[in-house]
Motif scaffolding. Sequence first.
Motif, mmCIF file in Angstrom:
data_model
loop_
_atom_site.group_PDB
_atom_site.id
_atom_site.type_symbol
_atom_site.label_atom_id
_atom_site.label_comp_id
_atom_site.label_asym_id
_atom_site.label_seq_id
_atom_site.Cartn_x
_atom_site.Cartn_y
_atom_site.Cartn_z
ATOM 1 N N ILE A 190 0.841 -1.203 0.000
ATOM 2 C CA ILE A 190 0.000 0.000 0.000
ATOM 3 C C ILE A 190 0.874 1.250 0.000
ATOM 4 O O ILE A 190 1.854 1.347 0.746
ATOM 5 N N LEU A 191 0.514 2.220 -0.839
ATOM 6 C CA LEU A 191 1.094 3.555 -0.824
ATOM 7 C C LEU A 191 0.028 4.540 -0.370
ATOM 8 O O LEU A 191 -1.161 4.334 -0.636
ATOM 9 N N SER A 192 0.435 5.607 0.300
ATOM 10 C CA SER A 192 -0.548 6.565 0.793
ATOM 11 C C SER A 192 -0.116 7.996 0.512
ATOM 12 O O SER A 192 1.075 8.297 0.410
ATOM 13 N N VAL A 193 -1.114 8.881 0.390
ATOM 14 C CA VAL A 193 -0.903 10.318 0.265
ATOM 15 C C VAL A 193 -1.878 10.991 1.216
ATOM 16 O O VAL A 193 -3.092 10.799 1.101
ATOM 17 N N LYS A 194 -1.352 11.771 2.167
ATOM 18 C CA LYS A 194 -2.197 12.395 3.179
ATOM 19 C C LYS A 194 -2.021 13.907 3.150
ATOM 20 O O LYS A 194 -0.913 14.410 2.971
ATOM 21 N N TYR A 195 -3.132 14.595 3.367
ATOM 22 C CA TYR A 195 -3.095 16.060 3.374
ATOM 23 C C TYR A 195 -2.546 16.561 4.702
ATOM 24 O O TYR A 195 -2.927 16.075 5.774
ATOM 25 N N LYS A 196 -1.630 17.510 4.636
ATOM 26 C CA LYS A 196 -1.086 18.143 5.828
ATOM 27 C C LYS A 196 -1.371 19.635 5.752
ATOM 28 O O LYS A 196 -0.936 20.320 4.833
ATOM 29 N N GLU A 197 -2.125 20.117 6.725
ATOM 30 C CA GLU A 197 -2.486 21.526 6.739
ATOM 31 C C GLU A 197 -1.294 22.366 7.201
ATOM 32 O O GLU A 197 -0.650 22.059 8.206
ATOM 33 N N VAL A 198 -1.006 23.400 6.450
ATOM 34 C CA VAL A 198 0.038 24.334 6.830
ATOM 35 C C VAL A 198 -0.627 25.661 7.177
ATOM 36 O O VAL A 198 -1.243 26.301 6.325
ATOM 37 N N ILE A 199 -0.555 26.030 8.436
ATOM 38 C CA ILE A 199 -1.151 27.277 8.888
ATOM 39 C C ILE A 199 -0.123 28.392 8.733
ATOM 40 O O ILE A 199 0.960 28.339 9.304
ATOM 41 N N VAL A 200 -0.474 29.391 7.947
ATOM 42 C CA VAL A 200 0.395 30.545 7.773
ATOM 43 C C VAL A 200 -0.088 31.650 8.694
ATOM 44 O O VAL A 200 -1.195 32.162 8.543
ATOM 45 N N ARG A 201 0.712 31.982 9.681
ATOM 46 C CA ARG A 201 0.341 33.029 10.624
ATOM 47 C C ARG A 201 1.247 34.229 10.369
ATOM 48 O O ARG A 201 2.437 34.087 10.170
ATOM 49 N N ASP A 202 0.690 35.405 10.472
ATOM 50 C CA ASP A 202 1.486 36.590 10.241
ATOM 51 C C ASP A 202 0.834 37.760 10.958
ATOM 52 O O ASP A 202 -0.327 37.695 11.373
ATOM 53 N N LEU A 203 1.594 38.804 11.152
ATOM 54 C CA LEU A 203 1.075 40.047 11.701
ATOM 55 C C LEU A 203 1.083 41.066 10.579
ATOM 56 O O LEU A 203 2.141 41.487 10.114
ATOM 57 N N GLN A 204 -0.089 41.410 10.126
ATOM 58 C CA GLN A 204 -0.207 42.295 8.978
ATOM 59 C C GLN A 204 -0.537 43.712 9.448
ATOM 60 O O GLN A 204 -1.430 43.908 10.270
ATOM 61 N N ILE A 205 0.168 44.680 8.938
ATOM 62 C CA ILE A 205 -0.029 46.079 9.300
ATOM 63 C C ILE A 205 -0.762 46.776 8.160
ATOM 64 O O ILE A 205 -0.322 46.742 7.010
ATOM 65 N N THR A 206 -1.883 47.383 8.486
ATOM 66 C CA THR A 206 -2.673 48.039 7.450
ATOM 67 C C THR A 206 -3.176 49.393 7.949
ATOM 68 O O THR A 206 -3.320 49.624 9.154
ATOM 69 N N ASN A 207 -3.435 50.278 7.037
ATOM 70 C CA ASN A 207 -4.191 51.508 7.292
ATOM 71 C C ASN A 207 -3.600 52.349 8.420
ATOM 72 O O ASN A 207 -4.260 52.647 9.423
#
Length: 323
Positions: free
Chosen positions: A180-197
């Motif tokens: 058996i071969l497998s492919v699994k989804y891995k969630e990558v959470i991108v966190r950032d501090l965004q400066i606006t306005n």
Amino acid sequence: MSFNWEIKVANPVLIDGMSFRVRYKKKPNGSWLDFLPNPTTNIFTITNLDEEEYTAEIKTVCADGTLSTPSFLDSPCYGGGGGGDDDTPPLVNIHWTDMSSSPDKEYTTDNFNLNIAINATDAENDIVLTELEVSSNNVNWSVQSAITNQIVQVVGTKPTSYYYRVKVTDSKNNTATSNILSVKYKEVIVRDLQITNIQGVYPATCGNEGEEINFDIIGKPNEIVKFQMKCIEVVGHNFNFVINTDTVASAFTWGTVQNGATKDGTLTLNSQGKIGCNAKMCLRPCLNEAYSTATIEFTLYNSDGITLSNQKLRFNAYQDCNI
């Protein structure tokens, strides 16, 4: 009397730089003998065998020298004839075409596109059906397609996990199922501090707010984000500091801020993994300081204390009372 054993390997079809590593032995307890040189074609013959039954071990040697999982093949009846009543089932194994050492892969994008190589052998070379089976849980399997090539393409979309195996059937309805071969989804959470306005500096009445800076914190839905504020580069008098969010006024306050001071806090992100913030620097009322400026350094951490983002914000404030 002796006989010659002609072996036909259906999969994979050898291309430049590839070969088979073959060894064989008498059944049941003979010693392994290497068949040299390594065959570079899919049909080869082991000659001058005693009138016994033999087992052969066959590995594919890829162009980079890596070896596949072995397949095993039993000889027909001695003398090289017959074998027509042989009920030995076929053999099959599969591997990723990039020859990854692990059967398990992960994908972090919206979809994936990979190739599987199939290595199937049969004592009588009469495999009549090769099928790719797929599962999302490694329990319930279904046939995805019949296969006529030695390479099969597999695709998928997040967040599903995929398990693959191959089933082969010969003309006598003997079957074999691969690894058996497998492919699994891995969630990558991108966190950032965004400066606006950034609102800019404006004159304020005594003790009122100075410059405002709006920013978003983006992360995981409903995540509690830890942060630290550090005051650096203060010019002028001590001041007060407040953060309002898009859901809570004065969610975070910091009084009598001095140069070098630090303050820890937490904010909870919404169900979309976001929170809007409005930060204000406030001069303390009537301290005979008409102007103050400071840099606030924001650092975000995850629950394990790992730094996710670091951002410096510059604040200014004026007042018009001079007592």
